[in-house]
Design a protein around this motif. Structure first.
Motif, PDB file in Angstrom:
ATOM      1  N   VAL A 128     168.478  16.119  19.766  1.00 29.54           N
ATOM      2  CA  VAL A 128     168.404  14.865  19.008  1.00 29.54           C
ATOM      3  C   VAL A 128     168.801  13.768  19.977  1.00 29.54           C
ATOM      4  O   VAL A 128     168.303  12.543  19.958  1.00 29.54           O
ATOM      5  N   ALA A 129     169.679  13.899  20.958  1.00 32.00           N
ATOM      6  CA  ALA A 129     169.805  12.745  21.845  1.00 32.00           C
ATOM      7  C   ALA A 129     168.678  12.507  22.633  1.00 32.00           C
ATOM      8  O   ALA A 129     168.628  11.523  23.052  1.00 32.00           O
ATOM      9  N   ASP A 130     168.136  13.509  23.166  1.00 31.14           N
ATOM     10  CA  ASP A 130     166.825  13.037  23.892  1.00 31.14           C
ATOM     11  C   ASP A 130     165.783  12.321  23.030  1.00 31.14           C
ATOM     12  O   ASP A 130     165.358  11.338  23.567  1.00 31.14           O
ATOM     13  N   GLU A 131     165.831  12.733  21.762  1.00 31.88           N
ATOM     14  CA  GLU A 131     164.856  11.899  20.877  1.00 31.88           C
ATOM     15  C   GLU A 131     165.482  10.515  20.603  1.00 31.88           C
ATOM     16  O   GLU A 131     164.427   9.669  20.749  1.00 31.88           O
ATOM     17  N   ILE A 132     166.612  10.400  20.441  1.00 24.64           N
ATOM     18  CA  ILE A 132     167.205   8.897  20.193  1.00 24.64           C
ATOM     19  C   ILE A 132     167.007   7.987  21.577  1.00 24.64           C
ATOM     20  O   ILE A 132     166.678   7.011  21.527  1.00 24.64           O
ATOM     21  N   THR A 133     166.978   8.975  22.819  1.00 25.46           N
ATOM     22  CA  THR A 133     166.832   7.973  24.122  1.00 25.46           C
ATOM     23  C   THR A 133     165.384   7.597  24.173  1.00 25.46           C
ATOM     24  O   THR A 133     165.134   6.412  24.214  1.00 25.46           O
ATOM     25  N   ARG A 134     164.607   8.706  23.585  1.00 22.08           N
ATOM     26  CA  ARG A 134     163.033   8.177  23.410  1.00 22.08           C
ATOM     27  C   ARG A 134     162.608   6.783  22.426  1.00 22.08           C
ATOM     28  O   ARG A 134     162.161   6.019  23.052  1.00 22.08           O
ATOM     29  N   LEU A 135     163.246   6.895  21.516  1.00 22.69           N
ATOM     30  CA  LEU A 135     162.855   6.057  20.619  1.00 22.69           C
ATOM     31  C   LEU A 135     163.550   4.685  21.115  1.00 22.69           C
ATOM     32  O   LEU A 135     163.127   3.642  20.877  1.00 22.69           O
ATOM     33  N   ARG A 136     165.011   4.541  21.608  1.00 21.50           N
ATOM     34  CA  ARG A 136     165.461   3.690  21.874  1.00 21.50           C
ATOM     35  C   ARG A 136     164.602   2.895  23.106  1.00 21.50           C
ATOM     36  O   ARG A 136     164.431   1.914  23.194  1.00 21.50           O
ATOM     37  N   ASN A 137     164.090   3.814  24.231  1.00 20.21           N
ATOM     38  CA  ASN A 137     163.401   3.204  25.193  1.00 20.21           C
ATOM     39  C   ASN A 137     161.825   2.609  24.442  1.00 20.21           C
ATOM     40  O   ASN A 137     161.499   1.610  24.990  1.00 20.21           O
ATOM     41  N   ALA A 138     161.322   3.180  23.573  1.00 13.62           N
ATOM     42  CA  ALA A 138     160.209   2.592  23.131  1.00 13.62           C
ATOM     43  C   ALA A 138     160.398   1.322  22.218  1.00 13.62           C
ATOM     44  O   ALA A 138     159.718   0.408  22.299  1.00 13.62           O
ATOM     45  N   GLY A 139     161.836   1.255  21.536  1.00 13.12           N
ATOM     46  CA  GLY A 139     162.054   0.004  21.143  1.00 13.12           C
ATOM     47  C   GLY A 139     162.265  -1.109  22.021  1.00 13.12           C
ATOM     48  O   GLY A 139     161.701  -2.376  21.827  1.00 13.12           O
ATOM     49  N   CYS A 140     162.753  -0.766  23.254  1.00 14.91           N
ATOM     50  CA  CYS A 140     163.092  -1.665  24.143  1.00 14.91           C
ATOM     51  C   CYS A 140     161.778  -2.264  24.880  1.00 14.91           C
ATOM     52  O   CYS A 140     161.668  -3.367  25.069  1.00 14.91           O
ATOM     53  N   ASP A 141     160.708  -1.112  24.948  1.00 12.15           N
ATOM     54  CA  ASP A 141     159.463  -1.690  25.465  1.00 12.15           C
ATOM     55  C   ASP A 141     158.891  -2.523  24.558  1.00 12.15           C
ATOM     56  O   ASP A 141     158.096  -3.500  24.959  1.00 12.15           O
ATOM     57  N   LEU A 142     158.813  -2.382  23.410  1.00  9.87           N
ATOM     58  CA  LEU A 142     158.177  -3.019  22.203  1.00  9.87           C
ATOM     59  C   LEU A 142     158.961  -4.457  22.139  1.00  9.87           C
ATOM     60  O   LEU A 142     158.370  -5.390  22.109  1.00  9.87           O
ATOM     61  N   ALA A 143     160.242  -4.430  22.436  1.00  2.00           N
ATOM     62  CA  ALA A 143     160.920  -5.893  22.314  1.00  2.00           C
ATOM     63  C   ALA A 143     160.427  -6.634  23.785  1.00  2.00           C
ATOM     64  O   ALA A 143     160.193  -7.849  23.401  1.00  2.00           O
ATOM     65  N   ALA A 144     160.277  -5.834  24.735  1.00  3.52           N
ATOM     66  CA  ALA A 144     159.807  -6.709  25.964  1.00  3.52           C
ATOM     67  C   ALA A 144     158.427  -7.114  25.678  1.00  3.52           C
ATOM     68  O   ALA A 144     158.150  -8.566  26.165  1.00  3.52           O
ATOM     69  N   LEU A 145     157.687  -6.360  24.954  1.00  4.29           N
ATOM     70  CA  LEU A 145     156.279  -6.766  24.657  1.00  4.29           C
ATOM     71  C   LEU A 145     156.275  -8.227  23.753  1.00  4.29           C
ATOM     72  O   LEU A 145     155.369  -9.182  23.998  1.00  4.29           O
ATOM     73  N   PHE A 146     157.152  -7.989  22.756  1.00  5.35           N
ATOM     74  CA  PHE A 146     156.989  -9.061  21.780  1.00  5.35           C
ATOM     75  C   PHE A 146     158.088 -10.325  22.081  1.00  5.35           C
ATOM     76  O   PHE A 146     158.053 -11.242  21.284  1.00  5.35           O
ATOM     77  N   ASN A 147     158.586 -10.187  23.181  1.00  2.00           N
ATOM     78  CA  ASN A 147     159.624 -11.240  23.528  1.00  2.00           C
ATOM     79  C   ASN A 147     158.594 -12.292  24.288  1.00  2.00           C
ATOM     80  O   ASN A 147     158.969 -12.753  25.351  1.00  2.00           O
ATOM     81  N   ASP A 148     157.755 -13.079  23.637  1.00  2.00           N
ATOM     82  CA  ASP A 148     156.673 -13.888  24.159  1.00  2.00           C
ATOM     83  C   ASP A 148     156.432 -14.885  23.127  1.00  2.00           C
ATOM     84  O   ASP A 148     155.761 -14.673  22.143  1.00  2.00           O
ATOM     85  N   GLY A 149     157.039 -16.145  23.473  1.00  2.41           N
ATOM     86  CA  GLY A 149     156.692 -17.151  22.574  1.00  2.41           C
ATOM     87  C   GLY A 149     155.448 -17.510  22.091  1.00  2.41           C
ATOM     88  O   GLY A 149     155.060 -17.813  21.016  1.00  2.41           O
ATOM     89  N   MET A 150     154.465 -17.515  23.107  1.00  3.67           N
ATOM     90  CA  MET A 150     153.053 -17.893  22.750  1.00  3.67           C
ATOM     91  C   MET A 150     152.644 -16.793  21.950  1.00  3.67           C
ATOM     92  O   MET A 150     151.710 -17.262  20.930  1.00  3.67           O
ATOM     93  N   LEU A 151     152.849 -15.419  21.963  1.00  8.65           N
ATOM     94  CA  LEU A 151     152.210 -14.307  21.009  1.00  8.65           C
ATOM     95  C   LEU A 151     152.857 -14.745  19.818  1.00  8.65           C
ATOM     96  O   LEU A 151     152.216 -14.751  18.813  1.00  8.65           O
ATOM     97  N   ALA A 152     154.087 -14.937  19.898  1.00 10.73           N
ATOM     98  CA  ALA A 152     154.741 -15.083  18.320  1.00 10.73           C
ATOM     99  C   ALA A 152     154.127 -16.485  17.825  1.00 10.73           C
ATOM    100  O   ALA A 152     154.158 -16.452  16.451  1.00 10.73           O
ATOM    101  N   SER A 153     154.057 -17.436  18.302  1.00 15.17           N
ATOM    102  CA  SER A 153     153.410 -18.671  17.808  1.00 15.17           C
ATOM    103  C   SER A 153     152.219 -18.289  17.254  1.00 15.17           C
ATOM    104  O   SER A 153     151.671 -19.051  16.314  1.00 15.17           O
TER     105      SER A 153
END
Length: 141
Positions: free
Chosen positions: A59-84
């Motif tokens: 479960v700890a490994d799965e949580i780490t994988r999910l957290r990393n995926a969330g951070c990767d998605l946030a890095a991708l979506f942290n773009d003002g031009m994409l959001a606008s």
């Protein structure tokens, strides 16, 4: 010493009868040999704790994988031009869900960016994120 001999003879007489009833035999064996019962309990506890440790590690490994995926998605979506370009196409509930995801994964700045860009595109007074002037009719409703 005689008491032990008597118990041994009783146990040997009961042994064939208890072979058909394993639960009764285990109770009798546990009563006659408490150390064996404690050993069996200790071994079963060890097996269960080993299993629980393996489950917790998975479960700890799965949580780490999910957290990393969330951070990767946030890095991708942290773009003002994409959001606008995209956020105003979302409904208010979709924008709120996306923002909640980013807040839950520890990226509130990305959530605020998407809600702000979504609000810029809200042109209906009834929308949740509408920022313009509201008419009297919209204020009374």
């Amino acid at each position: 010493m005689r008491a032990f001999k008597r118990m041994t003879t009783v146990f040997t007489r009961l042994k064939p009868q208890t072979a058909l009833m394993p639960a009764a035999r285990s109770r009798v064996a546990g009563a006659l040999n408490p150390w064996g019962a404690l050993r069996a309990e200790r071994e079963s506890t060890r097996a269960l704790l080993t299993l629980a440790t393996e489950i917790v590690e998975e479960v700890a490994d799965e949580i780490t994988r999910l957290r990393n995926a969330g951070c990767d998605l946030a890095a991708l979506f942290n773009d003002g031009m994409l959001a606008s370009h995209i956020a105003d196409k979302f409904t208010c509930s979709e924008a709120e869900e996306l923002a909640e995801f980013f807040r839950a994964t520890g990226h509130p700045h990305v959530a605020d960016l998407w809600l702000e860009c979504h609000a810029d595109g809200d042109d209906d007074e009834d929308d949740l994120h509408y920022r313009g002037q509201r008419s009297e009719l919209a204020l009374t409703a």
